[in-house]
Design an enzyme around this catalytic site. Structure first.
Site, mmCIF file in Angstrom:
data_model
loop_
_atom_site.group_PDB
_atom_site.id
_atom_site.type_symbol
_atom_site.label_atom_id
_atom_site.label_comp_id
_atom_site.label_asym_id
_atom_site.label_seq_id
_atom_site.Cartn_x
_atom_site.Cartn_y
_atom_site.Cartn_z
ATOM 1 N N TYR A 1 0.834 -1.049 -0.101
ATOM 2 C CA TYR A 1 0.023 -0.021 -0.097
ATOM 3 C C TYR A 1 0.858 1.264 -0.056
ATOM 4 O O TYR A 1 0.547 2.234 -0.595
ATOM 5 C CB TYR A 1 -0.870 0.033 1.215
ATOM 6 C CG TYR A 1 -1.685 1.310 1.523
ATOM 7 C CD1 TYR A 1 -2.686 1.680 0.552
ATOM 8 C CD2 TYR A 1 -1.358 2.019 2.502
ATOM 9 C CE1 TYR A 1 -3.167 3.127 0.640
ATOM 10 C CE2 TYR A 1 -2.082 3.300 2.603
ATOM 11 C CZ TYR A 1 -2.816 3.762 1.686
ATOM 12 O OH TYR A 1 -3.544 5.012 1.798
ATOM 13 N N SER B 1 -3.325 13.874 7.186
ATOM 14 C CA SER B 1 -4.331 13.540 6.031
ATOM 15 C C SER B 1 -5.715 13.466 6.972
ATOM 16 O O SER B 1 -5.926 13.104 8.008
ATOM 17 C CB SER B 1 -4.135 12.301 5.541
ATOM 18 O OG SER B 1 -5.231 11.572 4.847
ATOM 19 N N GLN C 1 -4.713 18.132 5.583
ATOM 20 C CA GLN C 1 -5.303 18.057 4.159
ATOM 21 C C GLN C 1 -6.590 17.458 4.102
ATOM 22 O O GLN C 1 -6.995 16.683 4.956
ATOM 23 C CB GLN C 1 -4.294 16.730 3.435
ATOM 24 C CG GLN C 1 -4.869 16.385 2.292
ATOM 25 C CD GLN C 1 -5.841 15.122 2.339
ATOM 26 O OE1 GLN C 1 -5.567 14.253 3.136
ATOM 27 N NE2 GLN C 1 -6.473 15.048 1.422
ATOM 28 N N TYR D 1 -9.769 16.054 2.111
ATOM 29 C CA TYR D 1 -10.619 15.402 1.058
ATOM 30 C C TYR D 1 -11.948 15.729 1.340
ATOM 31 O O TYR D 1 -12.749 15.516 2.540
ATOM 32 C CB TYR D 1 -10.436 13.745 1.081
ATOM 33 C CG TYR D 1 -9.246 13.188 0.762
ATOM 34 C CD1 TYR D 1 -8.714 13.306 -0.537
ATOM 35 C CD2 TYR D 1 -8.676 12.029 1.437
ATOM 36 C CE1 TYR D 1 -7.470 12.860 -0.924
ATOM 37 C CE2 TYR D 1 -7.340 11.403 1.095
ATOM 38 C CZ TYR D 1 -7.020 11.634 -0.334
ATOM 39 O OH TYR D 1 -5.801 11.113 -0.757
ATOM 40 N N THR E 1 -6.800 18.383 -1.633
ATOM 41 C CA THR E 1 -6.254 17.407 -2.683
ATOM 42 C C THR E 1 -7.197 17.461 -3.691
ATOM 43 O O THR E 1 -8.418 17.250 -3.387
ATOM 44 C CB THR E 1 -5.904 15.965 -1.874
ATOM 45 O OG1 THR E 1 -4.934 16.188 -0.815
ATOM 46 C CG2 THR E 1 -5.591 15.120 -2.730
ATOM 47 N N ARG F 1 -4.880 0.772 -8.354
ATOM 48 C CA ARG F 1 -3.576 0.306 -7.470
ATOM 49 C C ARG F 1 -3.604 -0.962 -7.440
ATOM 50 O O ARG F 1 -4.353 -1.793 -6.562
ATOM 51 C CB ARG F 1 -3.600 1.060 -5.998
ATOM 52 C CG ARG F 1 -3.662 2.563 -6.316
ATOM 53 C CD ARG F 1 -3.708 3.292 -4.852
ATOM 54 N NE ARG F 1 -3.854 4.455 -5.091
ATOM 55 C CZ ARG F 1 -4.091 5.424 -3.915
ATOM 56 N NH1 ARG F 1 -4.005 4.929 -2.899
ATOM 57 N NH2 ARG F 1 -4.821 6.569 -4.258
ATOM 58 N N LYS G 1 -3.209 21.003 -3.493
ATOM 59 C CA LYS G 1 -2.528 19.800 -3.672
ATOM 60 C C LYS G 1 -2.636 18.861 -4.748
ATOM 61 O O LYS G 1 -4.158 18.402 -4.726
ATOM 62 C CB LYS G 1 -2.319 19.024 -2.365
ATOM 63 C CG LYS G 1 -1.383 17.826 -2.539
ATOM 64 C CD LYS G 1 -1.260 17.237 -1.056
ATOM 65 C CE LYS G 1 -0.235 16.067 -1.133
ATOM 66 N NZ LYS G 1 -0.772 14.859 -1.533
ATOM 67 N N HIS H 1 0.456 12.830 -6.805
ATOM 68 C CA HIS H 1 -0.142 11.895 -5.519
ATOM 69 C C HIS H 1 0.806 10.831 -5.471
ATOM 70 O O HIS H 1 0.523 9.714 -5.056
ATOM 71 C CB HIS H 1 -1.495 11.427 -5.772
ATOM 72 C CG HIS H 1 -2.391 11.096 -4.707
ATOM 73 N ND1 HIS H 1 -3.102 12.233 -4.070
ATOM 74 C CD2 HIS H 1 -2.362 10.080 -3.398
ATOM 75 C CE1 HIS H 1 -3.873 11.772 -3.100
ATOM 76 N NE2 HIS H 1 -3.400 10.367 -2.781
ATOM 77 N N GLY I 1 8.506 12.216 -5.585
ATOM 78 C CA GLY I 1 9.871 11.575 -6.185
ATOM 79 C C GLY I 1 11.001 11.814 -5.233
ATOM 80 O O GLY I 1 12.196 11.217 -5.667
ATOM 81 N N ARG J 1 7.018 9.123 0.797
ATOM 82 C CA ARG J 1 7.483 7.835 1.120
ATOM 83 C C ARG J 1 9.018 8.095 1.714
ATOM 84 O O ARG J 1 9.649 7.184 2.420
ATOM 85 C CB ARG J 1 7.718 6.845 -0.269
ATOM 86 C CG ARG J 1 6.383 6.424 -0.948
ATOM 87 C CD ARG J 1 6.574 5.732 -2.129
ATOM 88 N NE ARG J 1 5.238 5.206 -2.799
ATOM 89 C CZ ARG J 1 4.748 6.127 -3.600
ATOM 90 N NH1 ARG J 1 5.090 7.383 -3.891
ATOM 91 N NH2 ARG J 1 3.374 5.828 -4.238
HETATM 92 C C1 LIG Z 1 0.967 5.554 1.549
HETATM 93 C C2 LIG Z 1 0.608 6.692 1.158
HETATM 94 C C3 LIG Z 1 -0.637 7.487 1.528
HETATM 95 C C4 LIG Z 1 -0.954 8.584 1.049
HETATM 96 N N1 LIG Z 1 -2.011 9.329 1.525
HETATM 97 C C5 LIG Z 1 -2.601 10.696 1.211
HETATM 98 C C6 LIG Z 1 -3.712 11.250 1.619
HETATM 99 O O1 LIG Z 1 -4.401 10.685 2.385
HETATM 100 N N2 LIG Z 1 -3.773 12.374 1.129
HETATM 101 C C7 LIG Z 1 -3.244 13.082 0.166
HETATM 102 O O2 LIG Z 1 -3.349 14.145 -0.166
HETATM 103 N N3 LIG Z 1 -2.067 12.552 -0.188
HETATM 104 C C8 LIG Z 1 -1.868 11.225 0.186
HETATM 105 N N4 LIG Z 1 -0.358 10.713 -0.290
HETATM 106 C C9 LIG Z 1 0.226 11.631 -1.285
HETATM 107 C C10 LIG Z 1 1.287 12.231 -0.460
HETATM 108 O O3 LIG Z 1 0.804 13.303 0.196
HETATM 109 C C11 LIG Z 1 2.218 12.575 -1.521
HETATM 110 O O4 LIG Z 1 1.766 13.419 -2.448
HETATM 111 C C12 LIG Z 1 3.181 11.640 -2.139
HETATM 112 O O5 LIG Z 1 3.702 10.639 -1.320
HETATM 113 C C13 LIG Z 1 4.549 12.263 -2.976
HETATM 114 O O6 LIG Z 1 5.053 11.249 -3.479
HETATM 115 P P1 LIG Z 1 6.369 10.656 -2.865
HETATM 116 O O7 LIG Z 1 5.850 9.401 -1.990
HETATM 117 O O8 LIG Z 1 7.326 10.012 -3.906
HETATM 118 O O9 LIG Z 1 7.161 11.605 -2.034
HETATM 119 C C14 LIG Z 1 -0.213 9.242 -0.044
HETATM 120 C C15 LIG Z 1 0.925 8.887 -0.262
HETATM 121 C C16 LIG Z 1 1.524 7.405 -0.028
HETATM 122 C C17 LIG Z 1 2.598 7.002 -0.239
#
Ligand SMILES: Cc1cc2nc3c(=O)[nH]c(=O)nc-3n(C[C@H](O)[C@H](O)[C@H](O)COP(=O)(O)O)c2cc1C
Length: 384
Positions: A27, A109, A130, A132, A158, A167, A255, A279, A312, A334
């Site tokens: 996930y 979040s 953040q 939703y 977002t 996914r 976002k 995202h 990234g 990440r």
């Molecule tokens: C496990 C996971 C859960 C995420 N949950 C949310 C979320 O609840 N709300 C949101 O706006 N973005 C969410 N994101 C996106 C992150 O805010 C962010 O945009 C993204 O991780 C950036 O990419 P990176 O992981 O390469 O840094 C999530 C990303 C991951 C990996």
């Protein structure tokens, strides 16, 4: 491998993979469709080279930036991510502690696992909530009010998740929230008894920012994709965003902006910042990477709105490249999530501190005393 042996994001990733049952690890790790965008978000940084200036006569650097009304001691902050207590029982409190220590910001979040109130009370660090937008219209207003009470600094809406990305790893592993034992996931939970016993022994899993209104995700197990598809409002518009900015009345980020036209619209409706983001490659696969899209957005709206590059980033030098191109700051998920899964707040602190020293060392080697010294003429784009 132990925490002290982790130096880069991929090291924390390997440790997280060992510690987590497969549905939870994938996930975090996975993206949408063929994960082309997920890979490109990071590899795109390699298409740009840093060109340092030497003999600058500096022995220290000032890494601070102003973002969403607060001064951050480093130009990288933690993006909001869902379900953190599934990764480590400390959940969002690990981010709050790290942000307090390092003087950076953390995102929370809507699908966070610690409440707005708990995090507001425990941390003086800059905090971003953040949003939703759910089908239940009262939920957004109630979250905004709760953030105001808890003294959050900023909101981020977002906008890239009106349907869930495809996914496929989550289908294959049977990932649900809260976790459910299925024939597909059972073996993985049984072979990670430390995680499983810890999950069962700790306080009950909850999504305290929404669970008073929505049963799915906390009381009723669903996949995250089902949740997003069923509970989120698909028809959100620029008018909704403008109304939310007025309702909140404070620093506000959008976002998930990718196009130059949308960046201009964000300026027009009075947003304080855009987060250029796909995202983390979890939504529209084939979408351009934030760093590839950054120069066009800076040329169109730089100086009119704060520009955050989200996605990234795995190294301090990635942050330097984005800042030299004209970004205000960077953020990522990440880069701290694997470390959270690996070792809770100790892990997050180590991952973010390593990145902080990489940024500092990189600035010294680039001959830049402050972020403003990083300029586009210190970059060269590789010819293909
Ligand atoms: C496990 C996971 C859960 C995420 N949950 C949310 C979320 O609840 N709300 C949101 O706006 N973005 C969410 N994101 C996106 C992150 O805010 C962010 O945009 C993204 O991780 C950036 O990419 P990176 O992981 O390469 O840094 C999530 C990303 C991951 C990996």
């Amino acid at each position: 491998m132990r925490l002290q042996q982790c130096y880069k994001t991929d090291d924390f990733r390997r440790l997280a993979k060992k510690r987590l049952p497969a549905p939870i690890f994938h996930y975090i790790d996975g993206g949408a469709d063929d994960e082309v965008t997920l890979g490109r978000n990071t590899s795109a940084f390699d298409d740009v080279d840093l060109v340092p200036n030497v003999l600058a006569g500096i022995d220290s650097v000032d890494m601070s930036v102003e973002v969403l009304g607060r001064k951050l001691d480093m130009p990288l902050f933690m993006s909001p991510t869902a379900m953190q207590r599934l990764f480590h029982h400390e959940g969002e409190t690990a981010l709050a502690r790290t942000a307090d220590k390092l003087g950076t910001m953390f995102g929370v979040s809507t699908l966070g696992t610690r409440s707005i109130e708990e995090l507001g009370a425990m941390s003086a660090a800059p905090k971003l909530f953040q949003i939703y937008v759910h089908n239940d219209p009262g939920l957004t207003t109630s979250m905004i009010e709760r953030c105001r009470e808890a003294k959050f600094d900023a909101l981020a809406l977002t906008v890239d998740t009106i349907v869930a990305g495809n996914r496929e790893r989550d289908y294959l592993t049977g990932m649900t929230t809260p976790p459910k034992l299925t024939p597909r996931s059972l073996l993985s939970f049984m072979t990670h008894p430390n995680w499983t016993l810890n999950y069962l022994a700790r306080e009950k899993f909850d999504l305290p920012n929404i669970s008073a209104s929505v049963d799915a995700g906390s009381k009723v197990p669903v996949s995250v994709m089902e949740y997003l598809n069923k509970e989120l409002k698909r028809t959100i518009s620029w008018d909704d965003a403008a109304n939310m900015i007025a309702e909140w009345g404070g620093p506000f980020a959008i976002k998930g902006v990718m196009s130059v036209d949308d960046a201009r619209r964000a300026v027009d409706i009075g947003a304080s910042a855009i987060m250029i983001s796909n995202h983390g490659g979890r939504q529209l696969d084939g979408s351009r990477s934030p760093i590839d899209q950054l120069p066009a957005i800076v040329d169109a709206v730089g100086g009119d709105i704060e520009i955050i590059v989200d996605g990234g980033i795995r190294r301090g030098t990635h942050v330097l490249k984005a800042l030299a191109m004209g970004a205000t700051a960077c953020s990522g998920g990440r880069l701290y999530l694997y470390a959270l899964a690996a070792a809770g707040s100790q892990g997050v602190r180590r991952a973010m501190s390593l990145l902080q020293s990489e940024i500092e060392r990189g600035m010294l080697l680039m001959g830049c005393k402050s972020i403003a010294d990083l300029r586009r003429n210190m970059l060269a784009v590789r010819k293909k």
